[in-house]
Design a protein around this motif. Structure first.
Motif, PDB file in Angstrom:
ATOM      1  N   TYR A 268       0.806  -1.215   0.000  1.00 34.86           N
ATOM      2  CA  TYR A 268       0.000   0.000   0.000  1.00 34.86           C
ATOM      3  C   TYR A 268       0.840   1.265   0.000  1.00 34.86           C
ATOM      4  O   TYR A 268       0.425   2.281  -0.538  1.00 34.86           O
ATOM      5  CB  TYR A 268      -0.899   0.010   1.248  1.00 34.86           C
ATOM      6  N   ASP A 340      -7.672   1.348   3.065  1.00 35.19           N
ATOM      7  CA  ASP A 340      -6.642   2.329   2.718  1.00 35.19           C
ATOM      8  C   ASP A 340      -7.329   3.619   2.336  1.00 35.19           C
ATOM      9  O   ASP A 340      -8.285   3.628   1.547  1.00 35.19           O
ATOM     10  CB  ASP A 340      -5.793   1.825   1.546  1.00 35.19           C
ATOM     11  N   ASN A 342      -6.987   7.578   0.877  1.00 29.65           N
ATOM     12  CA  ASN A 342      -6.156   8.474   0.080  1.00 29.65           C
ATOM     13  C   ASN A 342      -6.533   9.909   0.403  1.00 29.65           C
ATOM     14  O   ASN A 342      -7.668  10.317   0.174  1.00 29.65           O
ATOM     15  CB  ASN A 342      -6.371   8.204  -1.409  1.00 29.65           C
ATOM     16  N   TYR A 350      -1.368   5.601  -0.166  1.00 25.95           N
ATOM     17  CA  TYR A 350      -2.551   5.414   0.666  1.00 25.95           C
ATOM     18  C   TYR A 350      -2.115   5.221   2.114  1.00 25.95           C
ATOM     19  O   TYR A 350      -1.013   4.713   2.376  1.00 25.95           O
ATOM     20  CB  TYR A 350      -3.349   4.195   0.195  1.00 25.95           C
ATOM     21  N   LYS A 392     -11.430   0.702  -5.258  1.00 21.31           N
ATOM     22  CA  LYS A 392     -11.656   1.949  -4.516  1.00 21.31           C
ATOM     23  C   LYS A 392     -13.136   2.309  -4.534  1.00 21.31           C
ATOM     24  O   LYS A 392     -13.876   1.902  -5.425  1.00 21.31           O
ATOM     25  CB  LYS A 392     -10.830   3.086  -5.121  1.00 21.31           C
TER      26      LYS A 392
END
Length: 1444
Positions: A268, A340, A342, A350, A392
């Motif tokens: 990640y 994760d 962002n 992330y 995502k």
């Protein structure tokens, strides 16, 4: 268990809940068993007569717990050293709830057999299949909130008959498989704690071996975890199950679950960003804010956990509200796991976050052990949730988008689905309820120690929310929330305080000390709310009189004295505690839950504050009654009198007869009259007295035996109570307070709006409104009309501190009066009916004036009220006094003293000390200090007393008087002339300057007491003319209008003895003030004529001057002069004067004359008459502009200016501000003299390098405009400062200027090193300063707008002169500072109001009346003088022809 509990009868069930009083209501609805009650809603309970919210919640919560068909909740993760917290799970799918408060449970839940968890296969790898889940019906044995159902996954059966655990599927499926997943066994009684959860072991999926972030329940249980302290939430909106069905006729089943190994963190985070991520991961702010801050402060200790995976708790039902008494209750978590995140700023990496979703918020943490989140997103503000590719998904709010990434597509889809479920149908308006942070109790910015910026903090009921800004608060994006049920607030310093929880200490700093107190109060209230249970309070308040404090009538009291049976507010409860537990046992209605038995609650409902006060407060005088705004001292005194002394109680008829009281108590406890028992106990009955019955030896046992639980409860709480100490002697003859007779009056009045400042202008009729007013039971109320029952406003008599009666026609209505209250409000009422006005004034005054000051009510007062004061004998403590102003007399009734009168016009001194707000009245042998307890009414008293102490008219009796009843103006003028003018030739014959005489007369008329005549400042001839003018303009005359003719005719009597007797008779008939004044004047004239060889004013000259003056005649008849001549000549006989005393007075005058002659010989005048000749320049210093002016000692700067302008024939126009300037060439500075400033002292202080200059003042107009716009005479600001080091010694470099902060007020100029300094570096008295414009150029001032300030201290040994320099940045700033200096030094009188022309010295001819004549020859025989008077009377200009 379910069938057993659901078959309970309603009666048994209600008995367990202690709500058996509602059994009849259930029976009338046909509800006899618990099963029949399962569908009850709040609306149905309301219709059944169950209206108390606490009872409704108790019934519905019990139904939810007893009839719950869901599986047991997952227990919370626990961490060593942290208290365990209950974790709640989603409900199983059920039909939509009928009402938001009571969800309808599924009636068709399918039972499943219980299987031991050990039967679960741990090694099977069969393919997963979907199996139906049939949860058992398990009732709960202890009160717990309805929880979200944990749906166990269907597993494949192993070869041994056990089932394998299957991955979780997001869809529900149906199967004909009759087998159910294993459940933990339950035998016997249901345990109090959460039931055990079967162990689940991960199985490899036959489809893929890729790791997944999903965590099993067993994984969660095996980790060290911190209890989650999330906010307790309201009942959320119903969330519908949106999972698509993959099979027809699908029965609810668990979603498939995949269990994988956690991936490494390198997947990640790029290697380059790992270190930065580690450093930033502990910041207080969320990820978004971290990138904005260069120096984030630590939020939590520890790094980010690598553990992957999450477990999914589908939300398929509606959450029930959590009971508030369960402090460990957590917000139901719908889904949580690792994601994760962002940051939106576009970072390439992330950040690993532990994410939790509940109904209200999506929260993300550094790791799964943290209690306080890095960020929260309100689900009410989420507008959309969409997949964004590459595993995502986006969470979209009104103006922010948050991007998260899952480990698998299935996990991403799970999050998207459940987020949509939570946000669907919810709008931010739906969160506007009392428990929502959108309706805060307190909010604002607080600084958190360690952060560079402030956080927007919101206190909402029992939680505290932290946001970065107010805008974030409005859009529902915050940092974290703090549950206050584990919090404690403590002050740390002047502006700081700590909010302490078991997990962290939040150190806040407020913007001010006052705001800190408000924040601390709000957070402590939140803690109280978190720990409180309002059920008891709601029940107690159901009795209407209990909703007001029994002592001060404050609304919603939350405390009670359980032995006294009164409900009180928080402030009164504090004073009750001060009495001690032996007198008052104070308990909280909300927090002391255990003390509130059902019997005690019923006692309070039965009695109520109103009935209890019929005993405790039967005889409270209106002047002593409390209000909700009463101060602590008043509360302490009242509560001690009420309960410790029993001052106001209603005495029992048996009071004083102990035996009969005890007997009555034993009889009364056998019946239900609790109030009578209370009265007996607190009038002296002994609760421990023997009853004479062996089986029931005490009153308590007697009450229990006769089934009187309320009587027993009251006695139980008073077994050790200390009874009131107030003793009444004489057996049955009890003596107690009897209230004064009630004053009642009503009628229409006209009222203006209440004001917080004094009335300075006339109120027109249009500003008044017609109101129906009533005065009854010690309260003055006004209504919209006589038809209204609710008043627009009300004033208790105890709140009225002053009543002022206005002069007729002062306002739009003929008769008006003003009421002043303790809360600093002024009420103006008016009427056109004088009789009604008089009756209202009398009634209102009678309602608040105590009986000790009742004689004041018989006076025709102009103002009456209450003030605090001190006298000269005791200055340590203040006394409460009742004052009434009648004319010029102040009537006073002090505590424990008789009434007295103060004659204001006879005071030696009357002054106001502004700093202390004290009015000082000095009379002979005594000083009275009246204190300004309240500014508004004190200002009114000061103005009224000062006006009454001044001259009230033109008669002698209306003048300010000395102790001997002589007008102050006469006493002052006679004393000055005796000291300075007895040797002045032609005294009383020469005329003074008319303008100065008129000014003196006006100042004496305004306030004679404050004017002190001084030699050099006032001229002898001006003073003598002032005295003559006073007598000539005196109304009614000195000899009175009715007797003046008799006085004149007496002068014609030839026989001396008969004439003297007649004068004595007439003298004794004069009024008291006239007698004293006449004797003082004749005594003075007698002394003047005794020194006629010096002043040329013999007996006849004085008679010629004073005859027409005193009798106010034209002088054509000399009979007036003969009367004065007789009075002076026979002074000792007519006035019966002691000749020894008279001779002593003459000797004193002789000594005075000799001393003055000696002084004049040693210090001769510069010019005859004490004048000084100097050079004055006009506009510029040059020979052609020189003017040589004779300057007497009394000449002012304005008079000098006018004289120079007159010589040059220059006419001063309206807007031309001609002034006299003192110019110093050496110091390069100048200053304009004040127009009233004496010129001669300035000339004597001159050096050779200084001169006087007459020129226009260019800034005077702007200065007057600036001063007119100022509210107060003060100024503060930064100026550049330089001092002469050798003089001041402040340690600064003498060659430079430094910034300093200055404060200029009415008394001093203070210099501070900086704005935030608390102690001034220097402090100078303003009156001793001289301020000049300009600074020496050699000092190199930073600007050209400078001031030179000079301070001269005149010490006995060596005068000291201090001088320093101030520089302003701009010219207007310098002008404002200089104008403020002038305004303070001259009390706001910077420039004459009528212009400079009005200050010119009058050159008019003397008055032709004989009282002002100075042209009669001073020498000659008596016949020549008489002939001169006769000739002058016939031809007033004849004498001018002989003047050479």
């Amino acid at each position: 268990m379910f069938q057993t509990d659901s078959c309970l009868t309603v009666w048994d069930w209600l008995c367990v809940l202690r709500l058996e009083q509602y059994s009849e209501a259930f029976r009338s609805e046909g509800l006899t068993t618990l099963r029949q009650c399962r569908s009850l809603t709040p609306d149905q309970l309301e219709r059944m007569g169950i209206t108390l919210p606490g009872h409704q919640r108790r019934i519905l919560a019990s139904l939810n717990k007893t009839l719950d068909t869901s599986l047991p909740p997952v227990p919370p993760r626990s961490t060593p050293n942290c208290p365990p917290q209950r974790f709640t799970s989603p409900l199983s799918p059920s039909p939509p709830a009928r009402t938001p408060a009571s969800p309808k449970l599924d009636r068709h839940a399918v039972k499943a057999p219980a299987v031991d968890s050990r039967a679960i296969s741990q090694s099977s790898t069969h393919s997963p299949t979907h199996a139906p889940l049939h949860p058992p019906n398990v009732p709960s044995a202890r009160a717990r909130p309805q929880t979200l159902t944990i749906q166990l996954p269907a597993q494949l059966l192993g070869s041994d008959g056990g089932r394998e655990i299957s991955p979780v599927s997001p869809t529900a499926s149906h199967s004909d498989d009759i087998n159910a997943p294993p459940l933990p066994p339950k035998a016997g009684a249901v345990p109090k704690g959460p039931p055990p959860i079967p162990h689940r072991f991960p199985a490899q999926s036959p489809i893929t071996n890729n790791p997944s972030p999903t965590k099993t329940v067993a994984d969660e249980m095996q980790k060290d975890q911190t209890p989650q302290v999330a906010p307790r939430i309201r009942t959320p909106q119903t969330l519908e199950d949106t999972h698509p069905s993959t099979q027809p006729d699908a029965q609810l089943a668990l979603p498939a679950r995949r269990v994988t190994q956690p991936p490494s963190e390198s997947r990640y985070v790029p290697a380059s960003a790992r270190q930065e991520k580690k450093e930033r991961s502990t910041s207080l702010y969320s990820d978004d804010e971290q990138l904005d801050e260069d120096d984030p402060s630590p939020w939590q200790d520890g790094g980010i956990e690598n553990q992957q995976g999450s477990f999914y708790l589908p939300n398929t039902g509606r959450l029930a509200p959590a009971p508030k008494d369960d402090s460990s209750q957590l917000t139901a978590v719908i889904k949580m796991g690792w994601l994760d995140k962002n940051p939106p700023q576009g970072a390439l990496y992330y950040q690993r976050r532990w994410v939790k979703l509940d109904v209200d918020y999506l929260r993300y943490f550094d790791n799964d052990k943290e209690v306080y989140s890095k960020g929260i997103i309100s689900t009410a503000f989420i507008t959309n949730v969409t997949s964004a590719g590459e595993l995502k998904f986006e969470v979209v709010t009104n103006n922010r988008t948050f991007i998260f990434r899952a480990e698998s597509e299935g996990e991403r889809n799970d999050w998207v689905t459940v987020l949509k479920d939570c946000s669907r149908g919810r709008h931010w308006r739906s969160t506007m309820n009392p428990s929502s942070p959108l309706t805060p109790d307190y909010q604002g910015y607080l600084e958190l120690r360690g952060l560079r910026s402030k956080l927007y903090t919101v206190v909402a009921t029992d939680k505290v929310f932290l946001y970065k800004t107010m805008e974030d608060y409005r859009i529902g994006v915050g940092i974290t929330s703090i549950e206050m049920n584990v919090g404690n607030v403590k002050d740390t310093d002047r502006r700081g305080f700590d909010l302490t929880t078991p997990y962290r200490i939040f150190s806040f700093i407020a913007e001010s000390e006052q705001l800190r107190e408000q924040w601390v109060d709000a957070m402590r209230a939140a803690i109280d709310e978190a720990l409180s249970n309002s059920e008891v309070a709601e029940r107690i308040w159901a009795e209407p009189s209990n909703s007001l404090c029994a002592d001060c009538e404050a609304p919603k009291p939350e405390w009670a004295a359980i032995n006294l049976c009164v409900v009180v507010c928080k402030r009164c409860a504090g004073e009750h505690r001060g009495l001690g537990p032996s007198i008052s046992k104070v308990r909280s209605l909300k927090m002391d839950k255990n003390i509130w038995t059902e019997e005690l609650i019923q006692v309070f409902l039965l009695l109520g504050n109103e009935r209890v006060n019929s005993f405790w407060a039967a005889n409270v005088p209106p002047s002593e009654a409390l209000t909700s705004s009463s101060c602590s001292e008043e509360r302490r005194r009242f509560i001690a009198n009420k309960y410790r002394q029993g001052k106001y109680r209603k005495y029992h008829p048996l009071y004083g007869n102990q035996r009969e009281l005890n007997n009555a108590l034993c009889i009364n406890v056998q019946c239900s009259d609790v109030l009578e028992t209370l009265s007996l106990i607190f009038c002296g009955a002994d609760v421990n007295c023997p009853t004479g019955i062996a089986s029931w030896p005490s009153a308590l046992s007697l009450a229990n035996a006769h089934s009187q639980p309320l009587q027993a409860e009251l006695i139980r709480h008073n077994l050790n109570t200390e009874l009131p100490r107030s003793e009444v002697g004489g057996g049955m003859e009890a003596v107690h307070y009897s209230p004064p007779p009630c004053v009642s009056y009503n009628g229409f009045l006209f009222k203006t709006a209440s004001m917080a400042r004094a009335i300075t202008e006339r109120k027109a009729r249009e500003e008044f409104s017609r109101r129906w007013c009533t005065l009854n039971d010690g309260a003055f109320s006004y209504y919209e009309s006589d038809k209204n029952s609710n008043p627009n406003g009300s004033l208790k008599a105890s709140e009225i501190v002053c009543l002022a009666v206005d002069a007729p026609e002062k306002h739009g209505y003929d008769s008006t009066f003003e009421l002043y209250s303790e809360s600093e409000r002024l009420y103006l009422f008016g009427t056109d009916d004088p009789d009604s006005h008089k009756e209202w004034v009398k009634s209102i005054a009678k309602s608040f004036i105590p009986a000790t000051a009742e004689p004041l009510l018989r006076l025709a007062f102009e103002r009456i009220g209450r003030l605090k004061c001190k006298d000269g004998l005791n200055l340590q403590t203040s006394k409460v006094g009742w004052f009434a102003l009648v004319g010029s007399t102040l009537h006073v009734y002090l505590e424990d003293s008789q009434g007295e009168e103060i004659h204001l016009r006879k005071l030696n001194e009357l002054s106001i000390q502004q700093d202390n707000e004290v009015l000082v009245l000095v009379e002979r042998g005594r000083t009275l200090y009246i204190e300004g307890e309240r500014k508004l009414d004190f200002a009114g008293w000061c103005g009224a007393i000062q006006a009454a102490a001044g001259s009230g008219g033109d008669t002698l009796s209306q003048q300010q008087l000395t102790e001997t009843d002589i007008p102050v103006i006469v006493h002052s003028c006679i004393g000055y002339i005796t000291q300075c003018g007895l040797t002045s030739e032609g005294i009383y014959r020469k005329s003074g300057v008319n303008s100065r005489v008129a000014a003196l007369c006006e100042r004496f008329r305004r306030d004679a007491r404050s004017l002190c005549l001084r030699e050099g400042e006032h001229q002898v001839d001006d003073v003598s003319n002032t005295l003559k003018r006073f007598f000539r303009e005196l109304e009614m005359g000195l000899f009175t209008a009715e007797d003046s003719c008799t006085w004149l005719s007496t002068a014609a009597i030839q026989e001396e003895s008969k004439k003297i007797s007649q004068y004595q008779l007439l003298f004794n008939r004069l009024p008291r003030v006239n007698k004293a004044t006449l004797q003082a004047l004749i005594n003075h004239l007698y002394c003047v004529q005794r020194f006629s060889e010096l002043n040329q004013m013999n007996l006849h000259n004085l008679a010629i001057v004073f005859g027409p003056t005193l009798f106010q005649t034209d002088g054509k008849d000399f009979s007036a002069g003969r009367v004065i001549e007789d009075l002076i000549q026979h002074y000792t006989l007519i006035f019966e004067v002691d000749e020894q005393q008279l001779n002593k007075q003459l000797e004193e005058i002789t000594v005075i004359i000799k001393v003055r002659e000696t002084l004049n010989t040693k210090f001769p005048s510069t010019e005859p008459g004490g004048h000084f000749i100097c050079t004055v320049y006009l506009e510029e210093k040059k020979e052609t502009a020189e003017q040589h002016v004779k300057i007497p000692g009394s000449m002012t700067a304005a008079e000098l200016t006018c004289e120079v302008l007159d010589r040059r024939n220059i006419l001063a126009k309206d807007r031309e501000f001609w002034s006299c300037w003192e110019v110093s060439d050496k110091e390069e500075m100048e200053r304009p003299l004040h127009y009233q400033e004496r010129v001669l002292p300035i000339l004597h202080s001159f050096g050779t390098d200084s001169h006087l200059l007459i020129k226009k003042h260019p800034a005077m107009e702007m200065m007057t405009v600036y001063l007119a716009s100022k509210v107060d005479a003060s100024k503060h600001g930064i100026m550049k400062f330089r001092e002469e080091r050798s003089i001041l010694g402040l340690g600064l470099s003498s060659g430079s200027f430094h910034d300093r902060y200055f404060i200029l007020n009415s008394s001093s100029l203070r210099m501070y090193k900086e704005v935030r300094s608390n102690r001034p570096e220097r402090d100078w008295a303003v009156k001793n300063l001289k301020v000049y414009l300009g600074i020496k150029k050699k000092f190199r001032p930073p600007t050209c707008w400078g001031l030179t300030v000079v301070h001269e201290s005149k010490k006995q040994e060596k005068p000291e002169r201090q001088q320093w320099y101030l520089c302003c940045d701009i010219q207007s700033e310098m002008r404002e500072w200089y104008a403020t200096f002038l305004s303070i030094q001259y009390d706001g009188n910077v420039w004459p109001q009528d212009g400079l022309q009005q200050t010119r010295v009058s050159r008019m001819l003397p008055d032709t009346r004989h009282g002002n004549v100075s042209l009669i020859p001073l020498r000659g025989s008596e016949n020549e003088m008489r002939n001169s008077v006769a000739a002058f009377s016939q031809d007033t200009l004849a004498l001018f022809r002989d003047v050479r």
